[in-house]
Design a protein around this motif. Structure first.
Motif, PDB file in Angstrom:
ATOM      1  N   ASP A  42       0.818  -1.212   0.000  1.00 53.83           N
ATOM      2  CA  ASP A  42       0.000   0.000   0.000  1.00 53.83           C
ATOM      3  C   ASP A  42       0.850   1.260   0.000  1.00 53.83           C
ATOM      4  O   ASP A  42       0.363   2.347  -0.311  1.00 53.83           O
ATOM      5  N   ILE A  43       2.125   1.107   0.352  1.00 55.75           N
ATOM      6  CA  ILE A  43       3.037   2.244   0.364  1.00 55.75           C
ATOM      7  C   ILE A  43       4.423   1.742  -0.023  1.00 55.75           C
ATOM      8  O   ILE A  43       4.828   0.635   0.349  1.00 55.75           O
ATOM      9  N   ALA A  44       5.141   2.545  -0.794  1.00 58.06           N
ATOM     10  CA  ALA A  44       6.513   2.213  -1.163  1.00 58.06           C
ATOM     11  C   ALA A  44       7.276   3.512  -1.338  1.00 58.06           C
ATOM     12  O   ALA A  44       6.762   4.468  -1.941  1.00 58.06           O
ATOM     13  N   LEU A  45       8.487   3.561  -0.813  1.00 55.17           N
ATOM     14  CA  LEU A  45       9.267   4.798  -0.903  1.00 55.17           C
ATOM     15  C   LEU A  45      10.743   4.531  -0.643  1.00 55.17           C
ATOM     16  O   LEU A  45      11.125   3.485  -0.121  1.00 55.17           O
ATOM     17  N   GLN A  46      11.539   5.501  -1.021  1.00 58.85           N
ATOM     18  CA  GLN A  46      12.962   5.512  -0.707  1.00 58.85           C
ATOM     19  C   GLN A  46      13.183   6.531   0.397  1.00 58.85           C
ATOM     20  O   GLN A  46      12.632   7.635   0.356  1.00 58.85           O
ATOM     21  N   LEU A  47      13.965   6.162   1.386  1.00 62.22           N
ATOM     22  CA  LEU A  47      14.345   7.088   2.444  1.00 62.22           C
ATOM     23  C   LEU A  47      15.861   7.273   2.355  1.00 62.22           C
ATOM     24  O   LEU A  47      16.620   6.343   2.619  1.00 62.22           O
ATOM     25  N   GLU A  48      16.285   8.458   1.960  1.00 64.01           N
ATOM     26  CA  GLU A  48      17.714   8.713   1.725  1.00 64.01           C
ATOM     27  C   GLU A  48      18.307   9.535   2.855  1.00 64.01           C
ATOM     28  O   GLU A  48      17.749  10.554   3.281  1.00 64.01           O
ATOM     29  N   PHE A  49      19.470   9.096   3.350  1.00 65.32           N
ATOM     30  CA  PHE A  49      20.184   9.828   4.391  1.00 65.32           C
ATOM     31  C   PHE A  49      21.046  10.895   3.726  1.00 65.32           C
ATOM     32  O   PHE A  49      22.125  10.609   3.212  1.00 65.32           O
ATOM     33  N   GLU A  50      20.551  12.127   3.732  1.00 63.58           N
ATOM     34  CA  GLU A  50      21.264  13.199   3.045  1.00 63.58           C
ATOM     35  C   GLU A  50      22.445  13.721   3.850  1.00 63.58           C
ATOM     36  O   GLU A  50      23.473  14.101   3.296  1.00 63.58           O
ATOM     37  N   ASP A  51      22.300  13.765   5.172  1.00 62.96           N
ATOM     38  CA  ASP A  51      23.391  14.170   6.060  1.00 62.96           C
ATOM     39  C   ASP A  51      23.085  13.620   7.447  1.00 62.96           C
ATOM     40  O   ASP A  51      22.176  12.808   7.618  1.00 62.96           O
ATOM     41  N   GLU A  53      21.714  14.880   9.910  1.00 60.12           N
ATOM     42  CA  GLU A  53      20.483  15.359  10.537  1.00 60.12           C
ATOM     43  C   GLU A  53      19.254  15.204   9.660  1.00 60.12           C
ATOM     44  O   GLU A  53      18.153  15.556  10.083  1.00 60.12           O
ATOM     45  N   THR A  54      19.434  14.694   8.447  1.00 56.71           N
ATOM     46  CA  THR A  54      18.315  14.682   7.504  1.00 56.71           C
ATOM     47  C   THR A  54      18.189  13.342   6.792  1.00 56.71           C
ATOM     48  O   THR A  54      19.130  12.875   6.155  1.00 56.71           O
ATOM     49  N   ALA A  55      17.009  12.735   6.918  1.00 55.65           N
ATOM     50  CA  ALA A  55      16.629  11.588   6.104  1.00 55.65           C
ATOM     51  C   ALA A  55      15.369  11.990   5.355  1.00 55.65           C
ATOM     52  O   ALA A  55      14.350  12.312   5.971  1.00 55.65           O
ATOM     53  N   ILE A 111       8.283  -3.742   5.491  1.00 53.31           N
ATOM     54  CA  ILE A 111       9.616  -4.275   5.200  1.00 53.31           C
ATOM     55  C   ILE A 111      10.555  -3.099   4.994  1.00 53.31           C
ATOM     56  O   ILE A 111      10.210  -2.119   4.327  1.00 53.31           O
ATOM     57  N   ILE A 112      11.756  -3.195   5.565  1.00 50.61           N
ATOM     58  CA  ILE A 112      12.786  -2.162   5.418  1.00 50.61           C
ATOM     59  C   ILE A 112      13.986  -2.818   4.746  1.00 50.61           C
ATOM     60  O   ILE A 112      14.606  -3.725   5.314  1.00 50.61           O
ATOM     61  N   ILE A 113      14.318  -2.360   3.538  1.00 51.38           N
ATOM     62  CA  ILE A 113      15.405  -2.956   2.758  1.00 51.38           C
ATOM     63  C   ILE A 113      16.543  -1.931   2.634  1.00 51.38           C
ATOM     64  O   ILE A 113      16.387  -0.936   1.920  1.00 51.38           O
ATOM     65  N   PRO A 114      17.677  -2.151   3.312  1.00 51.40           N
ATOM     66  CA  PRO A 114      18.803  -1.221   3.162  1.00 51.40           C
ATOM     67  C   PRO A 114      19.365  -1.277   1.739  1.00 51.40           C
ATOM     68  O   PRO A 114      19.536  -2.342   1.165  1.00 51.40           O
ATOM     69  N   LEU A 115      19.624  -0.101   1.163  1.00 51.21           N
ATOM     70  CA  LEU A 115      20.220   0.007  -0.167  1.00 51.21           C
ATOM     71  C   LEU A 115      21.478   0.842  -0.067  1.00 51.21           C
ATOM     72  O   LEU A 115      21.481   1.891   0.577  1.00 51.21           O
ATOM     73  N   ASN A 116      22.519   0.392  -0.726  1.00 43.21           N
ATOM     74  CA  ASN A 116      23.762   1.165  -0.756  1.00 43.21           C
ATOM     75  C   ASN A 116      23.774   1.995  -2.021  1.00 43.21           C
ATOM     76  O   ASN A 116      24.003   1.487  -3.108  1.00 43.21           O
ATOM     77  N   THR A 117      23.486   3.285  -1.896  1.00 39.14           N
ATOM     78  CA  THR A 117      23.490   4.190  -3.042  1.00 39.14           C
ATOM     79  C   THR A 117      24.461   5.320  -2.765  1.00 39.14           C
ATOM     80  O   THR A 117      24.085   6.478  -2.660  1.00 39.14           O
ATOM     81  N   MET A 118      25.741   4.960  -2.594  1.00 43.05           N
ATOM     82  CA  MET A 118      26.758   5.949  -2.267  1.00 43.05           C
ATOM     83  C   MET A 118      26.748   7.079  -3.289  1.00 43.05           C
ATOM     84  O   MET A 118      26.478   6.844  -4.459  1.00 43.05           O
ATOM     85  N   PRO A 119      27.082   8.360  -2.873  1.00 43.23           N
ATOM     86  CA  PRO A 119      27.632   8.713  -1.575  1.00 43.23           C
ATOM     87  C   PRO A 119      26.625   8.714  -0.434  1.00 43.23           C
ATOM     88  O   PRO A 119      27.005   8.798   0.721  1.00 43.23           O
ATOM     89  N   ASN A 120      25.322   8.668  -0.724  1.00 42.31           N
ATOM     90  CA  ASN A 120      24.319   8.615   0.337  1.00 42.31           C
ATOM     91  C   ASN A 120      23.722   7.220   0.416  1.00 42.31           C
ATOM     92  O   ASN A 120      23.467   6.588  -0.596  1.00 42.31           O
ATOM     93  N   ASN A 121      23.516   6.750   1.657  1.00 40.28           N
ATOM     94  CA  ASN A 121      22.837   5.472   1.848  1.00 40.28           C
ATOM     95  C   ASN A 121      21.336   5.705   1.950  1.00 40.28           C
ATOM     96  O   ASN A 121      20.890   6.786   2.325  1.00 40.28           O
TER      97      ASN A 121
END
Length: 279
Positions: A42-51, A53-55, A111-121
């Protein structure tokens, strides 16, 4: 073949076609939408750690969640605790333990799926309004999707890195005040900077077929006033064990060129670099 095995293959097939036909910058948004449809989430999204203090939420479905900002610290702690493995919440934890409360407060499973999208995870987050069991075939499907995402994202990172490197070095070489011509020994690839294109009368700098570069250099050489001396030096060049020459003088009608020819050999390429200077 089970339904979830077919869905995993569907994901691989569709992302393979996308990888060939579309631009990689939109791959993740496409993949998230595809995973949402395949899993009936019902929901799908990417959560990116920009710095620190910010996701930030990106590529969200529903779209109104885009640009929502969360505190990354508790989310990162959860990832570390779980060894950066996929996290399956058959039941959403209570609010005090739910580090994704702001986006999952109205859902039953996630479900939480970690993705490695360097430089930000970043994370891929899926949520369901009704409780989910996450049986064995489903878990294998999600793991296949995770590995495929990791594979394509790694390829895209490498591709973008090489593109940026090529652009950077091309910019540097185009500013050098000498005519530069590189001819690869493979017979299919060559390159010329702006000064070289102007000297050889080519349409522009960049990639050129070796045959075109060789023909243009031959015409330049044939117009030289000291063509006999040039041919004598050429015989020595191509028979020399060093396969190089420098301070080779080509006297043209309106200018004199000092020519160097240097071998270029690495694990990836083998060819000759021609340098034309006006003393």
């Amino acid at each position: 073949m089970s339904t979830w095995e077919r869905k995993a293959l569907n994901f691989i097939n569709q992302t393979s076609r996308w990888d060939k036909d579309k631009h990689i910058s939109s791959f993740l948004a496409f993949s998230i939408s595809l995973v949402k449809n395949l899993t009936a989430a019902d929901i799908a999204l990417q959560l990116e750690f920009e710095d620190e203090e910010t996701a930030k939420v990106k590529c969200a479905s529903p779209v109104h969640l885009n640009d929502l900002v969360l505190n990354p610290e508790p989310i990162k702690k959860l990832l570390y605790t779980q060894g950066f493995k996929t996290i399956y919440w058959r039941e959403i934890p209570p609010p005090k333990e739910n580090v994704l409360q702001e986006i999952l407060q109205a859902f039953s499973s996630a479900i939480i799926i970690p993705l490695n999208t360097m430089p930000n995870n970043s994370l891929l987050v899926l949520g369901w309004s009704s409780p989910q069991q996450f049986e064995g075939d489903f878990l294998e499907c999600i793991e296949t999707i995770r590995l495929r995402l990791k594979e394509v994202l790694l390829q895209s990172q490498q591709q973008l890195y090489f593109q940026r490197t090529a652009i950077r070095f091309a910019a540097i070489l185009h500013t050098i005040p000498y005519a530069l011509v590189f001819i690869n020994n493979d017979g299919f690839s060559g390159w010329v900077n702006q000064e070289g294109a102007t000297l050889l009368g080519l349409s522009g700098p960049g990639e050129q077929l070796p045959a075109i570069l060789s023909e243009a250099m031959m015409q330049l050489r044939n117009n030289a006033l000291n063509i006999d001396e040039i041919y004598k030096e050429a015989v020595q060049l191509f028979s020399s064990p060093e396969n190089s020459i420098s301070n080779w003088i080509w006297k043209l009608e309106h200018k004199t060129l000092k020519v160097s020819c240097l071998p270029v050999t690495t694990q990836q390429i083998s060819g000759r670099l021609w340098i034309f200077e006006q003393p």
